[in-house]
Design an enzyme around this catalytic site. Structure first.
Site, PDB file in Angstrom:
ATOM      1  N   LYS A 126       0.861  -1.187   0.000  1.00 34.10           N
ATOM      2  CA  LYS A 126       0.000   0.000   0.000  1.00 34.10           C
ATOM      3  C   LYS A 126       0.889   1.227   0.000  1.00 34.10           C
ATOM      4  O   LYS A 126       2.018   1.184   0.489  1.00 34.10           O
ATOM      5  CB  LYS A 126      -0.854   0.011   1.277  1.00 34.10           C
ATOM      6  CG  LYS A 126      -2.043   0.930   1.194  1.00 34.10           C
ATOM      7  CD  LYS A 126      -3.219   0.226   0.568  1.00 34.10           C
ATOM      8  CE  LYS A 126      -4.416   1.101   0.392  1.00 34.10           C
ATOM      9  NZ  LYS A 126      -5.599   0.306   0.036  1.00 34.10           N
ATOM     10  N   ASP A 166      -6.974   4.206  -4.766  1.00 32.56           N
ATOM     11  CA  ASP A 166      -7.619   4.073  -3.456  1.00 32.56           C
ATOM     12  C   ASP A 166      -8.270   5.439  -3.222  1.00 32.56           C
ATOM     13  O   ASP A 166      -8.508   6.183  -4.182  1.00 32.56           O
ATOM     14  CB  ASP A 166      -6.576   3.726  -2.373  1.00 32.56           C
ATOM     15  CG  ASP A 166      -7.225   3.218  -1.084  1.00 32.56           C
ATOM     16  OD1 ASP A 166      -7.620   2.051  -1.041  1.00 32.56           O
ATOM     17  OD2 ASP A 166      -7.342   3.991  -0.109  1.00 32.56           O
TER      18      ASP A 166
HETATM   19  N1  GLU Z   1      -7.269   0.147  -2.986  1.00 33.38           N
HETATM   20  C1  GLU Z   1      -8.000  -1.035  -3.263  1.00 33.38           C
HETATM   21  C2  GLU Z   1      -7.999  -1.943  -2.043  1.00 33.38           C
HETATM   22  O1  GLU Z   1      -8.010  -1.456  -0.939  1.00 33.38           O
HETATM   23  C3  GLU Z   1      -7.575  -1.691  -4.555  1.00 33.38           C
HETATM   24  C4  GLU Z   1      -6.138  -2.089  -4.638  1.00 33.38           C
HETATM   25  C5  GLU Z   1      -5.715  -2.596  -6.017  1.00 33.38           C
HETATM   26  O2  GLU Z   1      -6.512  -2.645  -6.920  1.00 33.38           O
HETATM   27  O3  GLU Z   1      -4.526  -2.943  -6.125  1.00 33.38           O
HETATM   28  O4  GLU Z   1      -8.020  -3.139  -2.109  1.00 33.38           O
END
Ligand code: GLU
Length: 445
Positions: A126, A166
């Site tokens: 992340k 996100d």
């Molecule tokens: N931000 C999204 C999550 O919390 C998607 C992450 C992604 O697609 O890599 O899972």
């Protein structure tokens, strides 16, 4: 046993002082997998939990950029590469003033288990920045994204780390980030997901988190021989996740009556459907981070500074941010007859709210409910690698199947002899097993 658990958590607390959100996420997972962990001495011997709670790598960097007035601005950028046992690090980028290292560590930790639940080959990561897109011009957002990528490009790659969107990062931001990566590397690859259709994005990706959440809720209801038809739903947020959830829930016959923003929430007794759902996208594109204009446009009620959990509904789906639903909110919802709470935001409920909801009603955690977004990101990676593009129906069918499998996994590991399903336990153990096995197989690295 109790002592061992306490000692384990004390060590994590000592190593990560003041990182409340990270500690909350670790506590929840470790608590639910602890018995399972003790039953498997080979996990303990390899110190699997000690290793899982330590990110493989954290990158923190300066992001200097120039605003429209010609003033220099300085933000902080991060990428937390948490666990690569199952595949390249995978997870979104969050641009929001509340972003801290603790927040991103909690999200990267959760992402590892979530990605494991999807059964696709993705590790957990992340990243993001404390940059606030609120009130910024399109040019400012572009310059910020370029400055952010001017450092991040060194650390990512299609087989290393694949970021996505996100909160505060949608298709527009991914486009700017992708453009800069391509320029710096002189390489066109699937290094980001959530891309535009024209340059390698997948159909259904924008809707995926919301659609997946509603598919998951449908499975939860099916357990009780029930359906979404005629149900009233409170949703929070008005971004991508809330939009997709409202779209799918409405299509399946439910009525969504609330959305919310930092300014308050909207109650629309008629239901938020049709063009009203499309309007949510316009609200987001305005970069103002408010929902009040919805009330003015559609004559709905607006509750300034309040949260939607005070309304009488059958189902609540928090879609905004962590810890947005506390114990008091859960109590109000349940007292008003709500019987299902599904987190579409990551750790949308406080630990106390989640415990109360698990005890009294049906409750499912974010890492299961919102896995549809990253699942379709995984499908985007596959399509990029194969240089093909699946149809809407193909992607939607795969998404639906993945959400059903995740639900089954929760049932497998979370159902007690009396038939009650503890979705938190089910999701945590289901996600944990695969990562643990892969780590064991790969040795001490
Ligand atoms: N931000 C999204 C999550 O919390 C998607 C992450 C992604 O697609 O890599 O899972």
């Amino acid at each position: 046993m109790e002592n061992k658990f306490k000692a384990f958590m004390d060590t994590v607390r000592m190593k990560n002082p003041g990182e409340d959100e990270f500690l909350q996420a670790v506590q929840e997972v470790v608590e639910t997998v602890w018995d399972f962990y003790l039953e498997n001495p080979r996990y303990q011997k390899a110190k699997i939990l000690e290793r899982m709670t330590e990110p493989e790598r954290v990158v923190m960097f300066r992001v200097p950029w120039v605003d429209d007035k010609g003033e220099v601005q300085v933000n902080r950028g991060y990428r937390v590469e948490f666990n690569s046992a199952l595949g390249p690090y995978k997870g979104g980028l969050r641009f929001h003033p509340s972003v801290t290292l603790s927040g991103l560590k909690f999200l990267g930790f959760e992402q590892t288990f979530k990605n494991s639940l999807t059964s696709l080959p993705m590790g957990g990561g992340k990243g993001g920045s404390d940059f606030s897109p609120k009130g910024k011009s399109d040019n400012e957002i572009m310059r910020f994204c370029q400055a952010f990528m001017a450092e991040l490009f060194r650390h990512i790659g299609p087989n290393t780390d694949v970021p996505a969107g996100d909160i505060g990062v949608g298709g527009r931001e991914i486009g700017y980030l992708f453009g800069m990566y391509k320029k710096l590397r002189n390489e066109f690859t699937g290094v980001l997901t959530g891309k535009g259709r024209e340059y390698g994005g997948s159909l259904i990706r924008p809707e995926a988190t919301g659609f997946g959440a509603v598919y998951f809720v449908r499975e939860m209801l099916k357990e009780k021989n029930d359906t979404l038809k005629g149900k009233t739903i409170a949703i929070s947020g008005f971004g991508n996740v809330a939009w997709g959830a409202a779209l799918k829930a409405t299509e399946l016959g439910a009525k969504v009556v609330t959305i919310s923003g930092p300014d308050g929430y909207i109650y629309d007794a008629e239901g938020i459907s049709g063009s009203k759902i499309d309007y949510m996208l316009q609200l987001r594109a305005s970069n103002m981070d408010v929902v009040e204009p919805y009330a003015e446009k559609y004559g709905a009620e607006f509750f300034r500074g309040e949260k939607p959990w005070q309304q009488k509904v059958d189902i609540a789906i928090p879609c905004a941010i962590q810890n947005e639903l506390n114990e008091e909110d859960a109590k109000t919802l349940i007292d008003n007859g709500c019987y299902l709470i599904a987190e579409a935001s990551n750790m949308g409920c406080t630990a106390e709210a989640a415990a109360l909801a698990t005890e009294k009603v049906m409750f499912a955690p974010g890492k299961a409910v919102n896995a549809g977004g990253v699942a379709v990101s995984g499908l985007e990676m596959s399509q990029n690698s194969m240089r093909i593009s699946w149809t809407r129906e193909e992607v939607d069918e795969k998404l639906n199947q993945i959400m059903n499998n995740i639900h089954q996994s929760c049932v497998r590991y979370g159902k007690s002899p009396d038939g009650k399903i503890n979705y938190v336990k089910g999701a945590n153990i289901g996600g944990f097993v695969k990562v643990a096995e892969a780590m064991l197989a790969q040795g001490v690295v």
